[in-house]
Design a protein around this motif. Structure first.
Motif, PDB file in Angstrom:
ATOM      1  N   GLU A 116       1.022  15.749   7.591  1.00 59.08           N
ATOM      2  CA  GLU A 116       2.483  15.762   7.623  1.00 59.08           C
ATOM      3  C   GLU A 116       3.061  14.531   8.299  1.00 59.08           C
ATOM      4  OE1 GLU A 116       4.080  18.129   5.966  1.00 59.08           O
ATOM      5  OE2 GLU A 116       2.064  18.846   5.458  1.00 59.08           O
ATOM      6  N   LEU A 117       2.213  13.568   8.624  1.00 58.67           N
ATOM      7  CA  LEU A 117       2.658  12.385   9.356  1.00 58.67           C
ATOM      8  C   LEU A 117       2.535  11.124   8.512  1.00 58.67           C
ATOM      9  CD1 LEU A 117       0.931  12.961  12.821  1.00 58.67           C
ATOM     10  CD2 LEU A 117       3.265  13.596  12.153  1.00 58.67           C
ATOM     11  N   LEU A 118       3.419  10.173   8.775  1.00 61.22           N
ATOM     12  CA  LEU A 118       3.287   8.811   8.279  1.00 61.22           C
ATOM     13  C   LEU A 118       2.896   7.965   9.486  1.00 61.22           C
ATOM     14  CD1 LEU A 118       3.776   7.099   5.651  1.00 61.22           C
ATOM     15  CD2 LEU A 118       5.926   6.393   6.740  1.00 61.22           C
ATOM     16  N   VAL A 119       1.766   7.266   9.373  1.00 59.53           N
ATOM     17  CA  VAL A 119       1.158   6.601  10.527  1.00 59.53           C
ATOM     18  C   VAL A 119       0.945   5.124  10.214  1.00 59.53           C
ATOM     19  CG1 VAL A 119      -0.803   6.647  12.131  1.00 59.53           C
ATOM     20  CG2 VAL A 119      -0.031   8.775  11.045  1.00 59.53           C
ATOM     21  N   GLN A 136       0.867  -1.169   0.000  1.00 59.79           N
ATOM     22  CA  GLN A 136       0.000   0.000   0.000  1.00 59.79           C
ATOM     23  C   GLN A 136       0.908   1.225   0.000  1.00 59.79           C
ATOM     24  OE1 GLN A 136      -3.194  -0.164   2.935  1.00 59.79           O
ATOM     25  NE2 GLN A 136      -3.090  -2.391   2.947  1.00 59.79           N
ATOM     26  N   PRO A 137       1.601   1.488  -1.112  1.00 58.32           N
ATOM     27  CA  PRO A 137       2.643   2.509  -1.122  1.00 58.32           C
ATOM     28  C   PRO A 137       2.083   3.918  -0.967  1.00 58.32           C
ATOM     29  CG  PRO A 137       2.205   1.747  -3.355  1.00 58.32           C
ATOM     30  CD  PRO A 137       1.439   0.840  -2.430  1.00 58.32           C
ATOM     31  N   VAL A 138       2.904   4.769  -0.359  1.00 56.17           N
ATOM     32  CA  VAL A 138       2.601   6.185  -0.184  1.00 56.17           C
ATOM     33  C   VAL A 138       3.695   6.971  -0.888  1.00 56.17           C
ATOM     34  CG1 VAL A 138       2.397   8.065   1.487  1.00 56.17           C
ATOM     35  CG2 VAL A 138       1.429   5.811   2.013  1.00 56.17           C
ATOM     36  N   LEU A 139       3.316   7.984  -1.663  1.00 52.36           N
ATOM     37  CA  LEU A 139       4.271   8.826  -2.380  1.00 52.36           C
ATOM     38  C   LEU A 139       4.056  10.272  -1.955  1.00 52.36           C
ATOM     39  CD1 LEU A 139       6.451   9.130  -4.540  1.00 52.36           C
ATOM     40  CD2 LEU A 139       4.653   9.121  -6.279  1.00 52.36           C
ATOM     41  N   ARG A 140       5.044  10.840  -1.257  1.00 49.34           N
ATOM     42  CA  ARG A 140       4.966  12.218  -0.800  1.00 49.34           C
ATOM     43  C   ARG A 140       6.323  12.890  -0.974  1.00 49.34           C
ATOM     44  NH1 ARG A 140       0.519  10.787  -0.817  1.00 49.34           N
ATOM     45  NH2 ARG A 140      -1.193  11.174   0.652  1.00 49.34           N
ATOM     46  N   SER A 150       7.436  11.908  11.277  1.00 48.03           N
ATOM     47  CA  SER A 150       7.282  13.058  10.397  1.00 48.03           C
ATOM     48  C   SER A 150       7.656  12.648   8.977  1.00 48.03           C
ATOM     49  CB  SER A 150       8.186  14.195  10.862  1.00 48.03           C
ATOM     50  OG  SER A 150       8.366  15.156   9.843  1.00 48.03           O
ATOM     51  N   LEU A 151       6.825  12.991   8.012  1.00 50.17           N
ATOM     52  CA  LEU A 151       7.155  12.699   6.618  1.00 50.17           C
ATOM     53  C   LEU A 151       8.392  13.465   6.170  1.00 50.17           C
ATOM     54  CD1 LEU A 151       3.592  12.693   5.028  1.00 50.17           C
ATOM     55  CD2 LEU A 151       5.216  10.792   4.943  1.00 50.17           C
ATOM     56  N   ALA A 152       8.646  14.605   6.764  1.00 49.96           N
ATOM     57  CA  ALA A 152       9.776  15.436   6.360  1.00 49.96           C
ATOM     58  C   ALA A 152      11.096  14.933   6.925  1.00 49.96           C
ATOM     59  CB  ALA A 152       9.541  16.881   6.793  1.00 49.96           C
ATOM     60  N   THR A 153      11.092  14.496   8.186  1.00 49.41           N
ATOM     61  CA  THR A 153      12.342  14.135   8.850  1.00 49.41           C
ATOM     62  C   THR A 153      12.494  12.646   9.134  1.00 49.41           C
ATOM     63  OG1 THR A 153      11.443  14.403  11.086  1.00 49.41           O
ATOM     64  CG2 THR A 153      12.292  16.394   9.972  1.00 49.41           C
ATOM     65  N   LEU A 154      11.395  11.894   9.085  1.00 47.04           N
ATOM     66  CA  LEU A 154      11.347  10.476   9.437  1.00 47.04           C
ATOM     67  C   LEU A 154      11.658  10.236  10.909  1.00 47.04           C
ATOM     68  CD1 LEU A 154      12.928   8.729   6.319  1.00 47.04           C
ATOM     69  CD2 LEU A 154      10.561   9.418   6.740  1.00 47.04           C
ATOM     70  N   GLU A 155      11.597  11.285  11.708  1.00 46.74           N
ATOM     71  CA  GLU A 155      11.776  11.151  13.145  1.00 46.74           C
ATOM     72  C   GLU A 155      10.431  10.888  13.819  1.00 46.74           C
ATOM     73  OE1 GLU A 155      14.640  11.064  14.773  1.00 46.74           O
ATOM     74  OE2 GLU A 155      15.671  11.251  12.834  1.00 46.74           O
ATOM     75  N   PRO A 156      10.426  10.169  14.956  1.00 43.37           N
ATOM     76  CA  PRO A 156       9.159   9.927  15.655  1.00 43.37           C
ATOM     77  C   PRO A 156       8.420  11.230  15.911  1.00 43.37           C
ATOM     78  CG  PRO A 156      10.902   8.601  16.607  1.00 43.37           C
ATOM     79  CD  PRO A 156      11.571   9.517  15.623  1.00 43.37           C
TER      80      PRO A 156
END
Length: 380
Positions: A221-224, A174-178, A239-245
């Motif tokens: 702005e989140l990947l969940v 179920q890919p996400v492209l951002r 975070s989609l921008a930083t990949l940090e929790p």
């Protein structure tokens, strides 16, 4: 909880990608610009009024007319199965003349993403498109435990490359492209899966999180994703921008053991309750989540929840529904065995006209801009 890896979490429903496969089974397995896709229109500020105990209303003629006008037609001699859709694009599996392929339909000519090596067994599962790149999954067989591959297509070159290969039990693609980055999850053995991120234009994947978890989804702005913790499940996010929790809104972070969670970054919806299901909704400004649709017997089920703006869609084993948060009403939006999904500013439906197994039946796919639909009639 099954830790064998075959089903790492309680079922949450197929989602758009897997729903495409199930729709294909129900149907007897039966051109977009290369410029960057403009972002979907900003939804209006959500109302803080809680929608509780929504009523069911008949499908209005205005909705039927809008959906009919938004029909996406497959090329002659082919049959299309919906995978995903957004404003101006629809990802489909096309089958005909002994061939099968993944394609984008929209304004302009058909864009073929990949011709499948096996036109019978291979199935398109999941897709996303940002105007430049399309990412999509292809299942090797007609069983859900088949290996699968993830591909990226580049509109500027017309080329397709394989990004990942999954041959261990785990989440379906179920890919996400951002922001030109692809996100997905795949099984890595031992009952676990890893969430990955990789540049769509090429580059080494980065492991974001490994655990007993499901495929991620984008929420603003989140990947969940839903993940097992201490004998139960809860939501995790980066975070989609930083990949940090990243922190989730408090009412969402507090959720435990719910199913089929979806969000567009503002509105959150999920399924809770046994033996009867409840579709629960929360939006910022509301004191607490509220059950928008309740008392649904488990045999009917509420699953495959999707959200865009004021619309929430879900499916039961029999049909699909759409809830209008503006009016507090919901409607049956497809005929029997139809599928509906609200995502990324679009509402897409797919169903069969006539018996899907009989000659003369027709697969119908309709896609409309969600913000152009009039409100459903109220419950008063």
């Amino acid at each position: 909880m099954d830790t064998s890896g075959r089903h790492t979490l309680a079922p949450t429903g197929p989602g758009p990608a897997l729903a495409a496969l199930l729709l294909a089974a129900a149907l007897a397995l039966a051109g977009c610009s290369s410029a960057r896709r403009p972002p979907p229109p900003e939804p209006p500020a959500p109302s803080t009024r809680a929608v509780a105990d929504a009523c069911e209303v008949p499908l209005p003629g205005s909705w039927r007319a809008a959906l009919d006008a938004g029909e996406v037609r497959a090329p002659g001699g082919t049959r299309a199965v919906l995978a995903e859709a957004g404003p101006g694009w629809t990802a489909v599996q096309l089958t005909g003349d002994g061939r099968r392929s993944a394609a984008l339909l929209g304004a302009g000519p058909v864009r073929t993403l990949l011709a499948f090596a096996d036109p019978v067994e291979h199935q398109l599962l999941g897709a996303d498109f940002d105007g430049r790149h399309a990412v999509f999954g292809v299942l090797d067989g007609r069983t859900l435990d088949s290996p699968w591959s993830l591909y990226v297509w580049d509109a500027t070159t017309g080329s397709t490359r394989r990004l990942a290969r999954a041959d261990r039990p785990g989440p379906l693609p179920q890919p996400v492209l951002r922001d030109s980055t692809v996100f997905w999850a795949q099984g890595v053995g031992g009952g676990k899966a890893t969430v990955f991120a990789a540049p769509a234009a090429g580059g080494a994947p980065r492991a974001v999180r490994t655990g007993v978890l499901e495929a991620p989804f984008a929420a603003g702005e989140l990947l969940v994703w839903r993940e097992a913790h201490g004998g139960g499940t809860r939501l995790s996010a980066v975070s989609l921008a930083t990949l940090e929790p990243a922190a989730l809104p408090a009412p969402v972070a507090a959720l435990r053991d719910v199913r089929s969670v979806a969000s567009d970054g503002t509105t959150w919806a999920w399924v809770a309750g046994e033996p009867e299901s409840r579709l629960v909704v929360w939006r910022p400004g509301q004191a607490a989540p509220s059950a928008a649709v309740s008392g649904v017997p488990a045999v009917d089920g509420v699953d495959q929840v999707r959200v865009t703006g004021r619309l929430i869609t879900w499916r039961t084993p029999e049909t699909s529904y759409a809830l209008d948060l503006g009016s507090g009403a919901y409607t049956r939006i497809t005929p029997r065995y139809g599928y509906a999904q609200a995502r990324g500013g679009a509402l897409a439906v797919a169903f069969s006209e006539g018996d899907a197994k009989a000659d003369g039946s027709r697969a119908v796919i309709q896609v409309v801009r969600a913000d152009r639909l009039p409100g459903l009639p109220g419950c008063g």
